[in-house]
Design a protein around this motif. Structure first.
Motif, PDB file in Angstrom:
ATOM      1  N   ASP A 238       0.805  -1.212   0.000  1.00 18.62           N
ATOM      2  CA  ASP A 238       0.000   0.000   0.000  1.00 18.62           C
ATOM      3  C   ASP A 238       0.843   1.268   0.000  1.00 18.62           C
ATOM      4  N   LYS A 416      -7.001   3.997  -4.359  1.00 16.19           N
ATOM      5  CA  LYS A 416      -6.831   2.969  -3.337  1.00 16.19           C
ATOM      6  C   LYS A 416      -7.226   1.601  -3.885  1.00 16.19           C
ATOM      7  N   ASN A 419     -11.777  -2.937  -1.929  1.00 15.85           N
ATOM      8  CA  ASN A 419     -12.043  -3.902  -0.861  1.00 15.85           C
ATOM      9  C   ASN A 419     -12.957  -5.015  -1.369  1.00 15.85           C
ATOM     10  N   LEU A 465     -14.809  -9.445   3.145  1.00 13.42           N
ATOM     11  CA  LEU A 465     -14.112  -9.248   1.872  1.00 13.42           C
ATOM     12  C   LEU A 465     -14.567 -10.212   0.794  1.00 13.42           C
ATOM     13  N   TYR A 763      -2.824  -8.066  -0.339  1.00 13.67           N
ATOM     14  CA  TYR A 763      -3.947  -8.161   0.605  1.00 13.67           C
ATOM     15  C   TYR A 763      -3.627  -7.570   1.976  1.00 13.67           C
ATOM     16  N   ASP A 765      -2.937  -4.503   3.014  1.00  9.41           N
ATOM     17  CA  ASP A 765      -3.589  -3.236   3.362  1.00  9.41           C
ATOM     18  C   ASP A 765      -5.067  -3.429   3.675  1.00  9.41           C
ATOM     19  N   ILE A 766      -5.774  -4.214   2.847  1.00 12.23           N
ATOM     20  CA  ILE A 766      -7.213  -4.368   3.079  1.00 12.23           C
ATOM     21  C   ILE A 766      -7.468  -5.257   4.302  1.00 12.23           C
ATOM     22  N   GLN A 769      -6.922  -2.873   7.264  1.00 10.01           N
ATOM     23  CA  GLN A 769      -8.032  -1.937   7.391  1.00 10.01           C
ATOM     24  C   GLN A 769      -9.247  -2.597   8.037  1.00 10.01           C
ATOM     25  N   ARG A 770      -9.549  -3.823   7.636  1.00  9.87           N
ATOM     26  CA  ARG A 770     -10.706  -4.520   8.194  1.00  9.87           C
ATOM     27  C   ARG A 770     -10.472  -4.883   9.658  1.00  9.87           C
TER      28      ARG A 770
END
Length: 992
Positions: A238, A416, A419, A465, A763, A765-766, A769-770
């Motif tokens: 990211d 970005k 997601n 996701l 994967y 970064d996502i 974030q989650r």
């Protein structure tokens, strides 16, 4: 004119940096191309003379320039740095020699503006072929377009940081958080030093800072730096980096994109080309060398910006010489001496300078011309960029352009990663560790099903996701450590060798692991804990005595004896007056008993009436009240609160002791942590040093285990302390059937549990974030309570093996009380046995009833009557009110004491005789044998004063005091009958 041209040939003099060999090559190539072009110089030729100097040695540059002027010169061309250029600028102004300066950055680093030697004026003889440095303006507009608020600037050692002062001022005014870091020449050593000196938290913060970065570097340094940080996992997918440098070729762009991850933006200088490809090599009246004008030619692709400007500078001077020939305005070539005193400048320098300024040429740099200040204003930048993606060969597209007149032409957006992972199937590798990952079902022939806290987190991510996953256990059942050959085993090894996409378990984030894999943000804090077996609770039979220590009990017992003795002595010095009918006496035994009875709040039967004794007893009662109240309160607290302490209550306690062995899993994260902190001289943590000495005993084979289950088993069934993850140990202690385990942990969470991924995974970064969203909305806490409930039946922090079953007291709390009662019962039985034996033994010595010694009752009667009559006259002075005489008062009277001495033979009999003598003697008690009492009788008694009898009978068989003033003597009558006979008068004054 032809003779003039032969006399005055076109001589170009050039001074180049000694590292710029390619500038000399292009310079000579341009002169050769012009000498073949008859349209510009016709039959004239250009001769050249080139000198190489050290760019950081101004004296050498001036000396070489003077040599060239002495040979003859029309114009001076230089491609050097700012330091030597300033000296040449001063020399050119003094000698009126047109100086065409092409600024060159050392080692290909971005340019910084040269400090002016003087205020720029129109008649300055130095012309700046390269445009001014606009990097500050370009990068500021790019950063503003991306809306960055926090980023870091990396610059190499050859970059002059003073060149971006204006940019830093602008970002400060906008409230941006900008950091600066210099990149050393040995990049590998710099990165290694950061991993060695920084703590885990500092590395996390540093990695977050690296998500946005600007690089002021040469292309070579930028490629080496990006390669190193990517391989050491300092940057993630990211990240977004901007590389700004005018000198970035197409080949450099492709290599930088291949080596980077995340998103990359490149800012470089560009030169507009004609739309018609046939016109790219033909500019005005000159045909450019094909190897330089064709973009596909390898030689053209290797051209530097200074090479392009040198070629165009030669072309510009050739056109200038052509115009001078046409205008017939020609002066002799300058042949000057810089050393000779009083040397005059060149007369034709001003005319030559004006001709150069008025001219312009279209060449490799598009358009080369000068304004009134001698500056080339024509410059263009292009902004190239890539998108987020895992494909290292992804394409590069032009995002925008920039020029000083129009500014930014285009729109930049920081896109970005979406997601959405629908249709993605991830391969997950794990290690079984309660309660993070456990096997829930294992049906033969079907895939295993797993459960646990980490599985719940993975399911929450999958539901949000939209991805699916396949899970398997690491072949060696280890988390992973680096081997001697540099490879990794266990779970980390599966990710390094690309056999798995995600690693999930009780996996802690460490710098060593992050150097080879990517980690998400922590989803649970981590700390080191110790699992110990609870101490067996011992039964204290005398817990009831615990509120006071032994010394205090001894003082209380001594105080009881002391006060009892003092009470006896006070009563002996000042005997109290006992009430009529009292059967008590003030002996030492009674005093002791009375003091003890009042201490235990049971009272006593001897009333003391003297002031001194009452004062003593008042103070004693106050003392007893305080002592008993304190004992009661302390006993209640002692019996309801468990205050059993264990010697190990923290990691410091564990490290200080050596009696209980302890260890951890060999080659685990905990093992590495204790080793690094115990052996690192910069940490200076004595606790970890002591722990490492115990854990590393005999090379670590003695106290360490291969798996965590083995360590837990050693604690439960042996004498061992297991050092491991605190969360795992808490779960084991909570779910222990016997509640026989407890944990000691470090409250400082210096690490965390994370999800590991392949290096450069898209994967990370996502997922991070989650995870943050789960923590923010409280879902993560709900998942934790499922495996670490608050209402557990076992107390995992108490070192005593008890369950939380309430505050009721058990038999153990009062065992001592029952033991004291039993001891008292046994002792009483022994005393009763002894007394019975003693009574029987004494009775065997007494004669039988037939042989009982007869008591001279007549003698006793006469002595009592005489006692009454002898004391009659002295007591006539008393009033009719009664006088109470205690046995001590009576004993103080001479006559009474003499009478008592004479009847002392009856003190051991079993009949009590109480005689009431109003106003004189109240009580006289003696024991008579039952057989003697059988012959004791009374006849009629006449009072010689009033003749009245005694009125009332006392409750104990005697009589209350009669209002008769005096008492008559008691006559003796022999009564052989065994029963007592009182006659007809029931109110006699004496009872036996």
């Amino acid at each position: 004119m032809k003779l003039l041209r032969e006399t005055f040939p076109f001589c170009l003099r050039a001074i180049f940096d000694e590292s710029a060999k390619k500038d000399d090559e292009v310079f000579r190539m341009a002169v050769a191309d012009l000498n073949l072009n008859n349209e510009i110089l016709e039959t004239e030729k250009i001769t050249v003379s080139v000198e190489f100097v050290d760019g950081n040695n101004p004296f050498q540059a001036v000396q070489e320039a003077c040599e060239l002027m002495n040979r003859g010169i029309l114009a001076l061309v230089s491609s050097i740095g700012c330091m030597s250029a300033g000296s040449l600028q001063s020399l050119a102004d003094a000698m009126h020699i047109p100086h065409l300066f092409i600024q060159r950055a050392s080692a290909g680093s971005p340019r910084s503006s040269c400090p002016p030697t003087s205020r720029a004026q129109p008649d300055d003889y130095t012309l700046f072929v390269r445009p001014p440095v606009y990097l500050n303006d370009v990068i500021f507009q790019v950063v503003m377009e991306y809306t960055w608020q926090k980023f870091i600037i990396f610059y190499d050692t050859d970059f002059d940081i003073r060149g971006i002062e204006n940019f830093l001022d602008q970002t400060s005014q906008q409230g941006m958080d900008v950091s600066l870091q210099k990149v050393e020449s040995n990049i590998n050593m710099m990165i290694t030093g950061m991993f060695r000196t920084m703590r885990v938290e500092e590395l996390h913060r540093y990695r977050d800072t690296l998500r946005r970065a600007v690089l002021f570097m040469s292309p070579g340094t930028a490629k080496a730096f990006i390669t190193e940080v990517v391989e050491t996992n300092l940057v993630a997918f990211d990240c977004h980096w901007i590389i700004i440098n005018e000198e970035i070729s197409d080949m450099d762009v492709q290599e930088l994109v291949m080596k980077s991850i995340g998103r990359l933006t490149l800012v470089r200088q560009t030169f507009p080309l004609p739309q018609n490809s046939s016109q790219r090599c033909v500019r005005s009246n000159h045909r450019i060398n094909t190897s330089l004008c064709d973009p596909k030619d390898p030689k053209a692709q290797m051209l530097e910006i200074t090479n392009r400007y040198i070629y165009d500078t030669v072309l510009l001077l050739a056109n200038t010489f052509h115009r001078k020939l046409e205008d017939r305005k020609w002066h002799s070539m300058a042949s000057l001496s810089c050393i000779r005193k009083g040397s005059k400048p060149w007369q034709g320098g001003k005319s030559m300078l004006d001709t150069v300024k008025k001219g312009g040429v279209s060449g490799l740099t598009s358009l080369l011309e000068f304004n009134d200040n001698g500056i080339n204003p024509n410059i263009y930048f292009e902004i190239l960029g890539t998108n987020y993606g895992e494909d290292r060969g992804r394409g590069v597209s032009r995002l925008a352009t920039w020029d000083p007149i129009h500014g930014l032409n285009g729109t930049l957006t920081d896109r970005k990663l979406e997601n959405n992972m629908r249709g993605v199937v991830l391969r997950v590798v794990t290690v079984l560790e309660e309660p993070f990952v456990m096997v829930s079902e294992n049906v033969l022939g079907k895939p295993k099903k797993y459960q646990g806290f980490s599985i719940d987190v993975l399911d929450a991510l999958a539901n949000y996701l939209g991805f699916k996953y396949e899970i398997y256990v690491a072949p060696d059942h280890k988390y992973g450590s680096q081997q001697a050959d540099g490879t990794w085993n266990g779970l980390i090894g599966e990710l390094v060798f690309k056999r798995a996409d995600v690693g999930l378990s009780a996996l802690t984030i460490t710098p060593e692991r992050e150097s080879v894999v990517d980690f998400t943000t922590r989803y649970m804090d981590y700390s080191v804990g110790v699992l110990l077996r609870k101490a067996e609770r011992t039964v204290d039979m005398f817990a009831c005595l615990a509120p006071f220590d032994l010394s205090l009990w001894a003082c209380i017992a001594g105080t009881v004896l002391l006060v009892g003795t003092l009470v006896y002595l006070l009563n002996w010095l000042n005997p109290p007056r006992l009430p009529m009918g009292s059967v008590s006496s003030t002996t030492l035994y009674n005093s002791m008993w009375f003091v003890y009875g009042s201490f235990v709040q049971q009272g006593g039967e001897v009333p003391y009436t003297t002031l001194a004794t009452r004062m003593m007893m008042g103070v004693w009662w106050l003392f007893a009240l305080i002592v008993i109240s304190s004992y009661t309160a302390n006993l209640a607290a002692f019996l309801t609160i468990s205050r059993i302490e264990n010697s190990i209550q923290s990691l410091q306690d564990l490290a200080k002791q050596t009696d209980l062995p302890y260890g951890t899993v060999l080659d685990s994260a905990v093992y590495d942590q204790v080793r690094s902190k115990g052996m690192n001289p910069f940490e200076r943590d004595p606790m970890y040093s002591q722990m490492w000495r115990m854990i590393n005993r005999t090379g670590g084979a003695e106290n360490n285990v291969e798996e965590s289950k083995e360590g837990i088993r050693k604690v439960k069934y042996g004498r061992f302390a297991f050092v491991w993850d605190a969360a795992v140990l808490e779960y084991v202690a909570i779910n222990d059937e016997d509640c026989s385990l407890y944990t000691v942990s470090n409250n400082v969470a210096d690490r965390g549990y994370g999800i590991a991924m392949q290096h450069g995974s898209p994967y990370r970064d996502i997922f991070s974030q989650r995870i943050l969203e789960l923590q923010q909305n409280g879902d993560m806490d709900i998942l934790k309570l499922k495996w670490w409930p608050r209402d557990s039946p076992c107390d995992l922090y108490s070192p005593v093996g008890t369950r939380k079953t309430g505050s009721a007291l058990d038999i153990h709390s009062f065992a001592g009380v029952f033991f004291v009662l039993a001891a008292g019962v046994v002792l009483s039985c022994l005393i009763a046995t002894v007394e019975t034996w003693w009574t029987r033994r004494k009775g065997s010595r007494v004669p039988s009833k037939e042989d009982d010694k007869e008591i001279d009752l007549e003698h006793l009667h006469h002595r009592v009557n005489s006692l009454c009559t002898e004391d009659e006259s002295p007591h006539k002075q008393f009033s009719t009110s009664s006088i109470d005489l205690t046995p001590l008062d009576m004993d103080s009277l001479p006559a009474a004491r003499q009478a008592l001495e004479q009847i002392s033979d009856f003190r051991n009999t079993h009949i009590t005789t109480t005689t009431f003598i109003p106003e004189q003697i109240q009580t006289l008690s003696r024991s008579l044998s039952a057989k003697a009492a059988a012959g004791f009788a009374f006849g009629p008694v006449q009072d010689h004063r009033t003749g009245g009898p005694f009125r009332q009978r006392a409750p104990n068989g005697g009589f209350f005091r009669s209002p008769i003033k005096t008492m008559s003597s008691i006559p003796y009558q022999h009564t052989p009958a065994p029963n007592f006979s009182y006659g007809n008068d029931p109110d006699r004054g004496t009872s036996i």
